[in-house]
Write a protein that holds these residues in place. Structure first.
Motif, PDB file in Angstrom:
ATOM      1  N   GLY A   1      -5.669  11.300  -1.841  1.00 62.09           N
ATOM      2  CA  GLY A   1      -5.825  10.969  -0.434  1.00 62.09           C
ATOM      3  C   GLY A   1      -4.548  10.373   0.119  1.00 62.09           C
ATOM      4  N   GLN A   2      -4.155   9.206  -0.464  1.00 57.16           N
ATOM      5  CA  GLN A   2      -2.914   8.566  -0.034  1.00 57.16           C
ATOM      6  C   GLN A   2      -1.704   9.352  -0.523  1.00 57.16           C
ATOM      7  OE1 GLN A   2      -3.104   4.709  -2.023  1.00 57.16           O
ATOM      8  NE2 GLN A   2      -5.296   4.986  -2.295  1.00 57.16           N
ATOM      9  N   LYS A   3      -1.845   9.998  -1.680  1.00 56.56           N
ATOM     10  CA  LYS A   3      -0.725  10.792  -2.192  1.00 56.56           C
ATOM     11  C   LYS A   3      -1.176  11.851  -3.184  1.00 56.56           C
ATOM     12  CE  LYS A   3       0.797   6.740  -4.637  1.00 56.56           C
ATOM     13  NZ  LYS A   3       2.023   5.970  -4.854  1.00 56.56           N
TER      14      LYS A   3
ATOM     15  N   VAL B   1      -6.332  -2.293  -9.757  1.00 55.40           N
ATOM     16  CA  VAL B   1      -4.974  -1.750  -9.622  1.00 55.40           C
ATOM     17  C   VAL B   1      -4.771  -0.776 -10.773  1.00 55.40           C
ATOM     18  CG1 VAL B   1      -2.515  -2.280  -9.620  1.00 55.40           C
ATOM     19  CG2 VAL B   1      -4.134  -3.857  -8.544  1.00 55.40           C
ATOM     20  N   LEU B   2      -4.367   0.442 -10.405  1.00 52.21           N
ATOM     21  CA  LEU B   2      -4.222   1.487 -11.411  1.00 52.21           C
ATOM     22  C   LEU B   2      -2.769   1.956 -11.421  1.00 52.21           C
ATOM     23  CD1 LEU B   2      -6.510   2.742 -13.108  1.00 52.21           C
ATOM     24  CD2 LEU B   2      -6.610   4.592 -11.457  1.00 52.21           C
ATOM     25  N   MET B   3      -2.130   1.866 -12.593  1.00 51.94           N
ATOM     26  CA  MET B   3      -0.762   2.377 -12.707  1.00 51.94           C
ATOM     27  C   MET B   3      -0.809   3.730 -13.396  1.00 51.94           C
ATOM     28  SD  MET B   3       1.905  -0.296 -12.598  1.00 51.94           S
ATOM     29  CE  MET B   3       2.089  -1.620 -13.743  1.00 51.94           C
TER      30      MET B   3
ATOM     31  N   HIS C   1       3.455   5.539 -10.310  1.00 51.06           N
ATOM     32  CA  HIS C   1       2.558   5.418  -9.165  1.00 51.06           C
ATOM     33  C   HIS C   1       1.639   4.220  -9.333  1.00 51.06           C
ATOM     34  CE1 HIS C   1       3.747   9.436  -7.934  1.00 51.06           C
ATOM     35  NE2 HIS C   1       3.583   9.797  -9.183  1.00 51.06           N
ATOM     36  N   LEU C   2       1.350   3.578  -8.201  1.00 51.32           N
ATOM     37  CA  LEU C   2       0.438   2.451  -8.232  1.00 51.32           C
ATOM     38  C   LEU C   2      -0.641   2.666  -7.184  1.00 51.32           C
ATOM     39  CD1 LEU C   2       1.463  -1.140  -8.775  1.00 51.32           C
ATOM     40  CD2 LEU C   2      -0.036  -0.691  -6.842  1.00 51.32           C
ATOM     41  N   LEU C   3      -1.896   2.555  -7.611  1.00 51.57           N
ATOM     42  CA  LEU C   3      -3.010   2.754  -6.680  1.00 51.57           C
ATOM     43  C   LEU C   3      -3.882   1.506  -6.663  1.00 51.57           C
ATOM     44  CD1 LEU C   3      -4.132   6.271  -7.921  1.00 51.57           C
ATOM     45  CD2 LEU C   3      -3.020   5.844  -5.727  1.00 51.57           C
TER      46      LEU C   3
END
Ligand SMILES: [Fe+2]
Ligand SMILES: [Fe+2]
Lengths: 172, 108
Positions: free
Chosen positions: B28-30, B66-68, B74-76
């Motif tokens: 969605g964001q990327k 927080v997911l790396m 990438h950080l989500l």
């Protein structure tokens, strides 16, 4: 649709999860045997200590065998977190009885993965585990033989030192 | 760029690109390009998240994870519903790829 996933990985992810669990179990066994070696050293059972150093190394070898299989099949092997290692034993008999319990638990776990792999139709994993199934038969047998020897020798008087010396027969 | 949809959940889509021999996840964001190894690592991270903690104010006060991804490239930041949906997408994505048997609640 071209199957990139299948081309990248040759076992099922469920098998991979179970094998990662087994990696953890082998690492736990290795750490447990090292704790037993420590106990043996501190209580004057120096030959038994050698036996457990060797066992600890072997269990690490088992862990690496699974680790490499997951690499070969395109899986994601995980370095295990090990906690809860027991360092307290009431006697050398307790040490070997605990060892047999531990080995039986490992055998059950491997049999469980074989059954699951069979259900999944994951023949590669099933075949890979053949070696482990037979290795467990040998390991259980070794510990049972040592427990029989302990029984025959007896723990009275010089019995304990005789037991320790005879453990040397099971160190190749 | 020709891509096939492997699986689509409420918020996320998993694609495979035959030409590039890799996968894409639309967050969605990327849009993130991933190898199968990176997807396996995503699967491990996502399935390891304890969703029960989200319903316990002491264990997860804010309700976010927080997911790396991809070696910290990438950080989500995801909320409870997004995590649940991502868990679902990951599980069903592997089923659609033929690497997992269809069943509920895979535990890692
Ligand atoms: Fe082992
Ligand atoms: Fe063993």
């Amino acid at each position: 649709m071209k199957d990139i996933a299948r081309q990248s990985m040759s076992i099922k992810v469920e098998s991979m999860d179970l094998l990662n669990g087994q990696i953890k179990m082998e690492a736990h066994a290795s750490a447990t045997y090292l704790a037993m070696a420590s106990w043996c050293e501190q209580n004057g059972f120096f030959t038994s200590a050698k036996f457990f150093y060797k066992q600890a190394e072997e269990e690490r070898g088992h862990m690496m065998k699974i680790f490499e299989f997951l690499i070969d099949t395109g899986g994601n092997p995980l370095s295990p977190e090990i906690t809860g290692i027991n360092h307290d034993y009431s006697s050398i008999v307790d040490v070997f009885e605990s060892t047999l319990e531990h080995e039986v638990a490992v055998t059950k776990s491997i049999h469980n993965i074989v059954k699951k792999a069979r259900e999944l139709g994951d023949i590669a994993t099933e075949r890979f585990l053949d070696w482990f199934v037979l290795e467990q038969v040998e390991e259980e047998n070794t510990i049972r033989d040592i427990l029989d020897m302990i029984e025959v020798t007896g723990t009275e008087g010089v019995g304990l030192q005789m037991i320790d010396n005879q453990v040397g027969n099971w160190i190749e | 760029m020709p891509m096939n949809v492997v699986y689509q959940s409420t918020y996320y889509t998993l694609y495979q690109s035959v030409k590039e021999r890799c996968f894409y996840v639309d967050f969605g964001q990327k849009l993130v390009r991933m190898s199968l190894c990176q997807l396996l690592s995503l699967r491990h991270k996502v399935l390891s998240i304890s969703i029960e903690d989200h319903f316990d104010g002491d264990l997860n006060k804010h309700g976010f994870e927080v997911l790396m991804l991809c070696n910290k490239e990438h950080l989500l930041v995801l909320n409870t519903l997004e995590i649940l949906d991502l868990k679902h997408m990951v599980e069903q994505g592997f089923v659609a790829m033929g690497l997992s048997e269809e069943r509920e609640a895979v535990t890692v």
